[in-house]
Design an enzyme around this catalytic site. Structure first.
Site, PDB file in Angstrom:
ATOM      1  N   ALA A 194       0.856  -1.200   0.000  1.00  0.00           N
ATOM      2  CA  ALA A 194       0.000   0.000   0.000  1.00  0.00           C
ATOM      3  C   ALA A 194       0.884   1.240   0.000  1.00  0.00           C
ATOM      4  CB  ALA A 194      -0.929  -0.006   1.216  1.00  0.00           C
ATOM      5  N   ILE A 197       2.375   3.444  -5.576  1.00  0.00           N
ATOM      6  CA  ILE A 197       1.767   2.797  -6.748  1.00  0.00           C
ATOM      7  C   ILE A 197       0.482   2.082  -6.346  1.00  0.00           C
ATOM      8  CG2 ILE A 197       2.043   0.959  -8.486  1.00  0.00           C
ATOM      9  CD1 ILE A 197       4.970   1.671  -8.694  1.00  0.00           C
ATOM     10  N   ALA A 283       3.247  -4.370  -5.970  1.00  0.00           N
ATOM     11  CA  ALA A 283       3.835  -3.010  -5.976  1.00  0.00           C
ATOM     12  C   ALA A 283       4.562  -2.809  -4.653  1.00  0.00           C
ATOM     13  CB  ALA A 283       2.746  -1.965  -6.172  1.00  0.00           C
ATOM     14  N   VAL A 284       5.725  -3.458  -4.543  1.00  0.00           N
ATOM     15  CA  VAL A 284       6.441  -3.485  -3.260  1.00  0.00           C
ATOM     16  C   VAL A 284       7.772  -2.716  -3.352  1.00  0.00           C
ATOM     17  CG1 VAL A 284       5.373  -5.596  -2.406  1.00  0.00           C
ATOM     18  CG2 VAL A 284       7.402  -5.754  -3.871  1.00  0.00           C
ATOM     19  N   GLY A 285       7.787  -1.658  -4.134  1.00  0.00           N
ATOM     20  CA  GLY A 285       8.992  -0.851  -4.258  1.00  0.00           C
ATOM     21  C   GLY A 285       9.747  -1.161  -5.535  1.00  0.00           C
ATOM     22  N   ALA A 334      10.523  11.424 -10.524  1.00  0.00           N
ATOM     23  CA  ALA A 334      10.941  11.917 -11.834  1.00  0.00           C
ATOM     24  C   ALA A 334      11.582  13.296 -11.733  1.00  0.00           C
ATOM     25  CB  ALA A 334       9.731  11.961 -12.766  1.00  0.00           C
ATOM     26  N   HIS A 464      -8.697  35.311  -4.044  1.00  0.00           N
ATOM     27  CA  HIS A 464      -9.920  34.777  -3.437  1.00  0.00           C
ATOM     28  C   HIS A 464     -10.995  34.625  -4.511  1.00  0.00           C
ATOM     29  CE1 HIS A 464     -13.127  34.039  -0.616  1.00  0.00           C
ATOM     30  NE2 HIS A 464     -13.859  34.935  -1.263  1.00  0.00           N
TER      31      HIS A 464
HETATM   32  P1  FAD Z   1      13.893   5.523 -15.625  1.00  0.00           P
HETATM   33  O1  FAD Z   1      12.723   6.368 -15.903  1.00  0.00           O
HETATM   34  O2  FAD Z   1      13.669   4.179 -15.050  1.00  0.00           O
HETATM   35  O3  FAD Z   1      14.682   5.388 -17.012  1.00  0.00           O
HETATM   36  C1  FAD Z   1      15.817   4.610 -17.160  1.00  0.00           C
HETATM   37  C2  FAD Z   1      15.979   4.245 -18.616  1.00  0.00           C
HETATM   38  O4  FAD Z   1      17.255   3.651 -18.804  1.00  0.00           O
HETATM   39  C3  FAD Z   1      14.957   3.226 -19.109  1.00  0.00           C
HETATM   40  O5  FAD Z   1      14.471   3.611 -20.367  1.00  0.00           O
HETATM   41  C4  FAD Z   1      15.754   1.930 -19.208  1.00  0.00           C
HETATM   42  O6  FAD Z   1      15.243   1.024 -20.182  1.00  0.00           O
HETATM   43  C5  FAD Z   1      17.111   2.476 -19.603  1.00  0.00           C
HETATM   44  N1  FAD Z   1      18.253   1.603 -19.291  1.00  0.00           N
HETATM   45  C6  FAD Z   1      18.504   0.903 -18.156  1.00  0.00           C
HETATM   46  N2  FAD Z   1      19.701   0.291 -18.239  1.00  0.00           N
HETATM   47  C7  FAD Z   1      20.218   0.595 -19.461  1.00  0.00           C
HETATM   48  C8  FAD Z   1      21.417   0.288 -20.138  1.00  0.00           C
HETATM   49  N3  FAD Z   1      22.384  -0.439 -19.564  1.00  0.00           N
HETATM   50  N4  FAD Z   1      21.596   0.757 -21.399  1.00  0.00           N
HETATM   51  C9  FAD Z   1      20.640   1.535 -21.991  1.00  0.00           C
HETATM   52  N5  FAD Z   1      19.490   1.872 -21.391  1.00  0.00           N
HETATM   53  C10 FAD Z   1      19.285   1.418 -20.135  1.00  0.00           C
HETATM   54  N6  FAD Z   1       7.571   9.853 -10.149  1.00  0.00           N
HETATM   55  C11 FAD Z   1       7.107  11.105  -9.971  1.00  0.00           C
HETATM   56  O7  FAD Z   1       7.884  12.008  -9.687  1.00  0.00           O
HETATM   57  N7  FAD Z   1       5.770  11.394 -10.115  1.00  0.00           N
HETATM   58  C12 FAD Z   1       4.872  10.444 -10.430  1.00  0.00           C
HETATM   59  O8  FAD Z   1       3.688  10.735 -10.548  1.00  0.00           O
HETATM   60  C13 FAD Z   1       5.325   9.116 -10.596  1.00  0.00           C
HETATM   61  N8  FAD Z   1       4.465   8.133 -10.911  1.00  0.00           N
HETATM   62  C14 FAD Z   1       4.929   6.862 -11.098  1.00  0.00           C
HETATM   63  C15 FAD Z   1       4.018   5.865 -11.384  1.00  0.00           C
HETATM   64  C16 FAD Z   1       4.447   4.572 -11.576  1.00  0.00           C
HETATM   65  C17 FAD Z   1       3.446   3.497 -11.893  1.00  0.00           C
HETATM   66  C18 FAD Z   1       5.842   4.276 -11.490  1.00  0.00           C
HETATM   67  C19 FAD Z   1       6.344   2.875 -11.732  1.00  0.00           C
HETATM   68  C20 FAD Z   1       6.761   5.259 -11.195  1.00  0.00           C
HETATM   69  C21 FAD Z   1       6.314   6.567 -10.984  1.00  0.00           C
HETATM   70  N9  FAD Z   1       7.187   7.591 -10.655  1.00  0.00           N
HETATM   71  C22 FAD Z   1       6.719   8.861 -10.455  1.00  0.00           C
HETATM   72  C23 FAD Z   1       8.631   7.351 -10.509  1.00  0.00           C
HETATM   73  C24 FAD Z   1       9.379   7.783 -11.785  1.00  0.00           C
HETATM   74  O9  FAD Z   1       8.858   7.064 -12.869  1.00  0.00           O
HETATM   75  C25 FAD Z   1      10.863   7.519 -11.628  1.00  0.00           C
HETATM   76  O10 FAD Z   1      11.342   8.144 -10.458  1.00  0.00           O
HETATM   77  C26 FAD Z   1      11.628   8.045 -12.826  1.00  0.00           C
HETATM   78  O11 FAD Z   1      11.193   7.440 -14.016  1.00  0.00           O
HETATM   79  C27 FAD Z   1      13.129   7.816 -12.668  1.00  0.00           C
HETATM   80  O12 FAD Z   1      13.781   8.322 -13.782  1.00  0.00           O
HETATM   81  P2  FAD Z   1      15.192   7.759 -14.261  1.00  0.00           P
HETATM   82  O13 FAD Z   1      15.564   8.564 -15.450  1.00  0.00           O
HETATM   83  O14 FAD Z   1      16.117   7.718 -13.121  1.00  0.00           O
HETATM   84  O15 FAD Z   1      14.939   6.245 -14.666  1.00  0.00           O
HETATM   85  P1  NAI Z   2       6.628   2.221  -2.233  1.00  0.00           P
HETATM   86  O1  NAI Z   2       7.936   2.105  -1.547  1.00  0.00           O
HETATM   87  O2  NAI Z   2       5.965   3.519  -2.293  1.00  0.00           O
HETATM   88  O3  NAI Z   2       5.604   1.204  -1.581  1.00  0.00           O
HETATM   89  C1  NAI Z   2       5.855  -0.160  -1.494  1.00  0.00           C
HETATM   90  C2  NAI Z   2       5.058  -0.693  -0.328  1.00  0.00           C
HETATM   91  O4  NAI Z   2       5.124  -2.102  -0.366  1.00  0.00           O
HETATM   92  C3  NAI Z   2       5.613  -0.240   1.009  1.00  0.00           C
HETATM   93  O5  NAI Z   2       4.597   0.334   1.785  1.00  0.00           O
HETATM   94  C4  NAI Z   2       6.165  -1.515   1.612  1.00  0.00           C
HETATM   95  O6  NAI Z   2       6.073  -1.549   3.006  1.00  0.00           O
HETATM   96  C5  NAI Z   2       5.276  -2.558   0.975  1.00  0.00           C
HETATM   97  N1  NAI Z   2       5.860  -3.890   0.937  1.00  0.00           N
HETATM   98  C6  NAI Z   2       7.127  -4.234   0.679  1.00  0.00           C
HETATM   99  N2  NAI Z   2       7.266  -5.579   0.742  1.00  0.00           N
HETATM  100  C7  NAI Z   2       6.052  -6.075   1.016  1.00  0.00           C
HETATM  101  C8  NAI Z   2       5.551  -7.394   1.201  1.00  0.00           C
HETATM  102  N3  NAI Z   2       6.341  -8.463   1.090  1.00  0.00           N
HETATM  103  N4  NAI Z   2       4.244  -7.559   1.475  1.00  0.00           N
HETATM  104  C9  NAI Z   2       3.429  -6.490   1.589  1.00  0.00           C
HETATM  105  N5  NAI Z   2       3.855  -5.214   1.438  1.00  0.00           N
HETATM  106  C10 NAI Z   2       5.148  -5.021   1.144  1.00  0.00           C
HETATM  107  O7  NAI Z   2       6.876   1.599  -3.682  1.00  0.00           O
HETATM  108  P2  NAI Z   2       5.919   1.501  -4.943  1.00  0.00           P
HETATM  109  O8  NAI Z   2       4.519   1.805  -4.576  1.00  0.00           O
HETATM  110  O9  NAI Z   2       6.249   0.210  -5.588  1.00  0.00           O
HETATM  111  O10 NAI Z   2       6.451   2.666  -5.850  1.00  0.00           O
HETATM  112  C11 NAI Z   2       7.842   2.733  -6.167  1.00  0.00           C
HETATM  113  C12 NAI Z   2       8.300   4.133  -6.200  1.00  0.00           C
HETATM  114  O11 NAI Z   2       7.836   4.765  -7.392  1.00  0.00           O
HETATM  115  C13 NAI Z   2       7.752   5.008  -5.086  1.00  0.00           C
HETATM  116  O12 NAI Z   2       8.479   4.876  -3.905  1.00  0.00           O
HETATM  117  C14 NAI Z   2       7.910   6.366  -5.656  1.00  0.00           C
HETATM  118  O13 NAI Z   2       9.222   6.785  -5.461  1.00  0.00           O
HETATM  119  C15 NAI Z   2       7.658   6.137  -7.136  1.00  0.00           C
HETATM  120  N6  NAI Z   2       6.285   6.536  -7.452  1.00  0.00           N
HETATM  121  C16 NAI Z   2       5.960   7.849  -7.297  1.00  0.00           C
HETATM  122  C17 NAI Z   2       4.689   8.278  -7.548  1.00  0.00           C
HETATM  123  C18 NAI Z   2       4.371   9.709  -7.318  1.00  0.00           C
HETATM  124  O14 NAI Z   2       5.290  10.503  -7.160  1.00  0.00           O
HETATM  125  N7  NAI Z   2       3.100  10.101  -7.299  1.00  0.00           N
HETATM  126  C19 NAI Z   2       3.646   7.373  -8.028  1.00  0.00           C
HETATM  127  C20 NAI Z   2       4.092   6.005  -8.121  1.00  0.00           C
HETATM  128  C21 NAI Z   2       5.375   5.631  -7.856  1.00  0.00           C
END
Ligand code: FAD
Ligand code: NAI
Length: 485
Positions: A194, A197, A283-285, A334, A464
């Site tokens: 929870a 994600i 969705a565990v990190g 991001a 306002h």
């Molecule tokens: P990434 O976006 O993971 O990009 C890395 C890239 O490198 C990928 O294209 C990968 O294929 C490529 N790559 C990896 N290894 C190699 C290699 N050796 N050679 C060439 N290419 C390679 N963050 C927010 O701030 N706001 C949000 O609302 C939000 N929502 C999210 C929702 C979901 C469902 C998820 C999963 C994540 C969300 N995040 C959000 C987190 C955000 O997506 C990440 O923090 C962000 O994408 C990290 O950017 P990055 O450039 O470090 O890596």
């Molecule tokens: P998260 O770290 O936010 O949540 C993972 C949850 O899974 C934690 O609460 C953890 O305690 C729980 N968990 C871990 N192992 C478990 C187990 N074995 N059984 C039950 N629960 C378990 O990670 P999440 O949701 O996967 O997202 C990854 C990251 O992506 C976030 O930490 C965030 O940095 C980024 N993200 C950001 C968003 C935003 O900015 N709005 C939206 C979605 C993702």
């Protein structure tokens, strides 16, 4: 292609592509190597964020929220909707169209800025003795080529953490990518984790009609958030959104059949429970991506959790090699990745000119947003952190119930809280839960970056009626002089 570059960026997520564009803007000859392939097997820039993260999740959150409003909230405005239904494939197609526009847009930005894009997997290698003599071997579908660069920026991001007891099969047991591509609403959906994600995607499918159960290992709900915010969020997400959230559970096993998934877990009272659902999301990190990057071969240092070790300037232990974004310490966000990309590009450009650069990212001022309904946003210290650190502080709080704009919107759940140092009045943290707080948090970040006091915020005129008046009133409340409370 001339294969000699000033900078080679590995990864084109929001860290890598922004770093590459900023490098090019600063006159550095830049190549960006990325291996992401979309569902059609084609290269798709933008990494996790654009392909299966921030953008597609927000598209679906918006669509599902519209459905929720039409079904449950329009009536109080006197708007009647008959025969409301949802076309999930159309909703998913809209999301895919947005993703395509944005990922394609990065290709155009690369062209405009003269960044060379290379599709393939990059591996770092040392070329010769000089500090600025790096090679990146790029493999693309079995073909190999090399680029040489004086500087390398590693921006390889992260992938979902896997759970042995719940292997993702992409059919009924899904990770975030699968959860964003369902073509019909599951009747029953379980989510392990929870966290951010789990809550966002759980909200999407709940609003569209699924019964959603979240199974969370930790005893506390949203422990990173301010405790009072987490409490309010739990109340709103369970009562208003209808999510079922079990904390303190241990997943024992999962069994994916043809159409159903059985989950056995031990609840917080140590009772064994079983649930059967149509789909399960794990969705565990997330974990950093360093496999095949050449870390061992080049001596690139990783920390004990597998992240690339960097200092405050994103410098790795290897000269002229930087790392940014999810693959290094700090929040996996991001905007954090992008700002690190900009800072590193500016450091490299300055080093080229032998000029000093202090460009870095202040991780203490990182805004967090969770796009549930109500939205949750914060920056700076939580109340529990201030207490633990023994900092004396004052708090001001204002509920959206007493805010005119929130009333007009019909979105009155939540509040804004400002925490300020008891002596200096400097703002130490701002915490919000309520409508559009994802937008409102920016004002708090600006104030804190400029070391504002709560009085500074309190003396600034706010339009306002606007939601931002809740922040204004919370700042006034620090000095016990909120007007509308
Ligand atoms: P990434 O976006 O993971 O990009 C890395 C890239 O490198 C990928 O294209 C990968 O294929 C490529 N790559 C990896 N290894 C190699 C290699 N050796 N050679 C060439 N290419 C390679 N963050 C927010 O701030 N706001 C949000 O609302 C939000 N929502 C999210 C929702 C979901 C469902 C998820 C999963 C994540 C969300 N995040 C959000 C987190 C955000 O997506 C990440 O923090 C962000 O994408 C990290 O950017 P990055 O450039 O470090 O890596
Ligand atoms: P998260 O770290 O936010 O949540 C993972 C949850 O899974 C934690 O609460 C953890 O305690 C729980 N968990 C871990 N192992 C478990 C187990 N074995 N059984 C039950 N629960 C378990 O990670 P999440 O949701 O996967 O997202 C990854 C990251 O992506 C976030 O930490 C965030 O940095 C980024 N993200 C950001 C968003 C935003 O900015 N709005 C939206 C979605 C993702």
């Amino acid at each position: 292609m001339d294969n000699l570059f000033d900078v080679a960026v590995i990864g084109a997520g929001p860290g890598g592509y922004v770093a590459a564009i900023r490098c090019a803007q600063l006159g550095l000859n830049t190549v960006c190597i990325d291996d992401w392939k979309n569902g059609q097997g084609k290269s798709s820039l933008g990494g996790t964020c654009l392909n299966v993260g921030c953008i597609p999740s927000k598209a679906l959150l918006e669509s599902s929220e519209n459905f929720e409003r039409a079904g449950h909230k329009f009536a109080e405005h006197g708007i009647k909707v008959d025969g409301l239904s949802v076309d999930v494939p159309a909703m998913i197609a809209r999301k895919d169209k947005i993703v395509k526009a944005f990922t394609g847009g990065i290709g155009m930005l690369f062209k405009k800025n003269k960044v060379t894009a290379l599709h393939g997997r990059g591996m770092l290698q040392k070329r010769g003795n000089g500090e600025d003599n790096w090679e990146v071997r790029v493999s693309t579908d079995g073909q190999e080529q090399s680029v040489h660069a004086r500087y390398v920026i590693i921006a390889t991001g992260s992938v979902p953490r896997t759970l042995k007891v719940a292997p993702v099969d992409g059919i009924n047991v899904l990770d975030n990518a699968g959860a964003l591509a369902l073509q019909q609403v599951p009747e029953k959906l379980a989510i392990i984790g929870a966290g951010v994600i789990g809550l966002e995607l759980g909200s999407v499918w709940r609003r569209l009609g699924a019964g959603v159960t979240l199974l969370e290992a930790q005893a506390d709900f949203l422990p990173a958030a301010d405790e009072q915010i987490a409490k309010e969020a739990y109340k709103a997400l369970t009562r208003e959104t209808g999510l079922v959230i079990h904390t303190g559970v241990e997943i024992k096993s999962t069994r994916a059949g043809k159409d159903k998934v059985e989950i056995e877990y031990v609840d917080h009272d140590k009772n064994t429970k079983n649930i059967t659902v149509d789909k399960l999301i794990v969705a565990v990190g997330r974990v950093p991506v360093t496999a095949g990057l050449g870390a061992e071969e080049t001596g690139l240092q990783l920390d004990e959790r597998g992240y690339v070790s960097v200092d405050q300037f994103c410098q790795t232990n290897l000269p002229h090699v930087y790392a940014i974004g999810d693959v290094v310490r700090g929040p996996m966000l991001a905007h954090k990745a992008s700002e690190e990309g900009v800072a590193v590009a500016e450091r490299i450009a300055n080093q080229q000119k032998n000029a000093h650069s202090s460009a870095h990212v202040n991780l203490e001022m990182m805004p967090w947003v969770i796009y549930t309904a109500p939205e949750i946003a914060w920056v700076g210290k939580t109340e529990q952190a201030l207490k633990a650190e023994g900092v004396s502080y004052k708090a001001g709080q204002f509920p959206f119930m007493a805010n005119g704009r929130a009333r007009a919107l019909g979105e009155t759940t939540g509040f804004v809280k400002v925490l300020a140092d008891a002596e200096s009045d400097r703002i130490l943290g701002v915490h919000m839960i309520g409508p559009y707080v994802s937008e409102m948090i920016a004002e708090a970040v600006v104030a804190m970056e400029f070391s504002a006091s709560s009085e500074d915020l309190a003396r600034i005129v706010h339009a306002h009626p606007s939601l931002s008046e809740a922040l204004h009133e919370a700042a006034l409340g620090v000095d016990k002089r909120a007007i509308h409370l």
